[in-house]
Design a protein around this motif. Structure first.
Motif, PDB file in Angstrom:
ATOM      1  N   LYS A   2      10.928   0.345   0.709  1.00 12.58           N
ATOM      2  CA  LYS A   2      10.558   1.550  -0.016  1.00 12.58           C
ATOM      3  C   LYS A   2       9.247   2.079   0.565  1.00 12.58           C
ATOM      4  O   LYS A   2       8.278   1.349   0.708  1.00 12.58           O
ATOM      5  N   TYR A   3       9.231   3.364   0.928  1.00 13.41           N
ATOM      6  CA  TYR A   3       8.034   3.988   1.478  1.00 13.41           C
ATOM      7  C   TYR A   3       7.370   4.849   0.415  1.00 13.41           C
ATOM      8  O   TYR A   3       8.033   5.414  -0.446  1.00 13.41           O
ATOM      9  N   THR A   4       6.023   4.970   0.500  1.00 13.08           N
ATOM     10  CA  THR A   4       5.293   5.824  -0.430  1.00 13.08           C
ATOM     11  C   THR A   4       4.985   7.160   0.233  1.00 13.08           C
ATOM     12  O   THR A   4       5.069   7.295   1.449  1.00 13.08           O
ATOM     13  N   LYS A   5       4.610   8.128  -0.592  1.00 13.67           N
ATOM     14  CA  LYS A   5       4.219   9.441  -0.080  1.00 13.67           C
ATOM     15  C   LYS A   5       2.956   9.259   0.767  1.00 13.67           C
ATOM     16  O   LYS A   5       1.996   8.610   0.343  1.00 13.67           O
ATOM     17  N   PRO A   6       2.912   9.820   1.987  1.00 14.42           N
ATOM     18  CA  PRO A   6       1.749   9.637   2.856  1.00 14.42           C
ATOM     19  C   PRO A   6       0.484  10.340   2.350  1.00 14.42           C
ATOM     20  O   PRO A   6       0.567  11.359   1.671  1.00 14.42           O
ATOM     21  N   ILE A   7      -0.652   9.759   2.712  1.00 16.32           N
ATOM     22  CA  ILE A   7      -1.952  10.359   2.421  1.00 16.32           C
ATOM     23  C   ILE A   7      -2.762  10.411   3.711  1.00 16.32           C
ATOM     24  O   ILE A   7      -2.542   9.610   4.622  1.00 16.32           O
ATOM     25  N   ARG A   8      -3.686  11.339   3.800  1.00 14.73           N
ATOM     26  CA  ARG A   8      -4.563  11.455   4.972  1.00 14.73           C
ATOM     27  C   ARG A   8      -5.875  10.751   4.637  1.00 14.73           C
ATOM     28  O   ARG A   8      -6.464  11.003   3.588  1.00 14.73           O
ATOM     29  N   ILE A   9      -6.316   9.846   5.521  1.00 18.50           N
ATOM     30  CA  ILE A   9      -7.569   9.135   5.300  1.00 18.50           C
ATOM     31  C   ILE A   9      -8.459   9.231   6.543  1.00 18.50           C
ATOM     32  O   ILE A   9      -7.980   9.483   7.644  1.00 18.50           O
ATOM     33  N   THR A 101       2.815   3.550   2.970  1.00 23.35           N
ATOM     34  CA  THR A 101       3.024   2.109   2.836  1.00 23.35           C
ATOM     35  C   THR A 101       4.512   1.850   2.667  1.00 23.35           C
ATOM     36  O   THR A 101       5.266   2.727   2.240  1.00 23.35           O
ATOM     37  N   TYR A 102       4.908   0.661   3.034  1.00 17.37           N
ATOM     38  CA  TYR A 102       6.268   0.222   2.744  1.00 17.37           C
ATOM     39  C   TYR A 102       6.171  -1.115   2.028  1.00 17.37           C
ATOM     40  O   TYR A 102       5.227  -1.869   2.211  1.00 17.37           O
ATOM     41  N   THR A 103       7.129  -1.352   1.173  1.00 17.98           N
ATOM     42  CA  THR A 103       7.147  -2.600   0.410  1.00 17.98           C
ATOM     43  C   THR A 103       8.270  -3.467   0.927  1.00 17.98           C
ATOM     44  O   THR A 103       9.404  -3.015   1.086  1.00 17.98           O
ATOM     45  N   TRP A 104       7.919  -4.706   1.226  1.00 16.72           N
ATOM     46  CA  TRP A 104       8.902  -5.677   1.685  1.00 16.72           C
ATOM     47  C   TRP A 104       8.634  -6.993   0.979  1.00 16.72           C
ATOM     48  O   TRP A 104       7.514  -7.492   0.993  1.00 16.72           O
ATOM     49  N   GLU A 105       9.633  -7.497   0.305  1.00 15.31           N
ATOM     50  CA  GLU A 105       9.535  -8.732  -0.470  1.00 15.31           C
ATOM     51  C   GLU A 105       8.360  -8.698  -1.440  1.00 15.31           C
ATOM     52  O   GLU A 105       7.607  -9.658  -1.571  1.00 15.31           O
ATOM     53  N   GLY A 106       8.167  -7.540  -2.087  1.00 11.74           N
ATOM     54  CA  GLY A 106       7.163  -7.415  -3.128  1.00 11.74           C
ATOM     55  C   GLY A 106       5.738  -7.171  -2.662  1.00 11.74           C
ATOM     56  O   GLY A 106       4.824  -7.081  -3.471  1.00 11.74           O
TER      57      GLY A 106
END
Length: 124
Positions: A2-9, A101-106
């Motif tokens: 699962k990917y999150t909405k990107p942010i600029r940093i 970010t992506y989530t893998w195995e929590g």
């Protein structure tokens, strides 16, 4: 995944050689390219933490994350739009990146948002 909405940093770059060359760990080549970002601004660090990313404190900087990829990272001068060889970029160079970010195995892992042959790290 699962990917999150990107942010600029905004952050500082470290160990930029590993953006285009596979580094070594314990005498073996790493499987992925790495983009090490540190000294992330507090407001940006808070956003990353809200996305589930754990920021670390290292001997060279605070608020450090490492983004990994099977493909080399491309850097460019933000104003000129000219691609820059990461080996010519020194530690502590300021940059702007689009990060998700992506989530893998929590667990949430940071990743730079990029397209093939398009710069994803913009030197400011």
């Amino acid at each position: 995944m699962k990917y999150t909405k990107p942010i600029r940093i905004k952050a500082k770059l470290f160990w930029t050689r590993e953006m285009t060359e596979l580094g070594e760990y314990k005498g073996k080549k790493k499987a992925k390219y790495e983009c090490t970002l540190g000294e992330i601004l507090p407001a940006d660090a808070k956003k990353l933490e809200e996305m589930g990313v754990t920021l670390k404190t290292k001997t060279f900087a605070e608020n450090v994350i490492v983004c990994k990829s099977k493909f080399p990272f491309i850097a460019a001068d933000k104003e000129k739009g000219v691609v820059i060889d990461p080996s010519a970029i020194g530690n502590g160079t300021e940059a702007e990146v689009l990060i998700s970010t992506y989530t893998w195995e929590g667990t949430a892992y940071p990743c730079l948002v990029s397209k093939p042959n398009v710069p994803c790290v913009h030197i400011t």
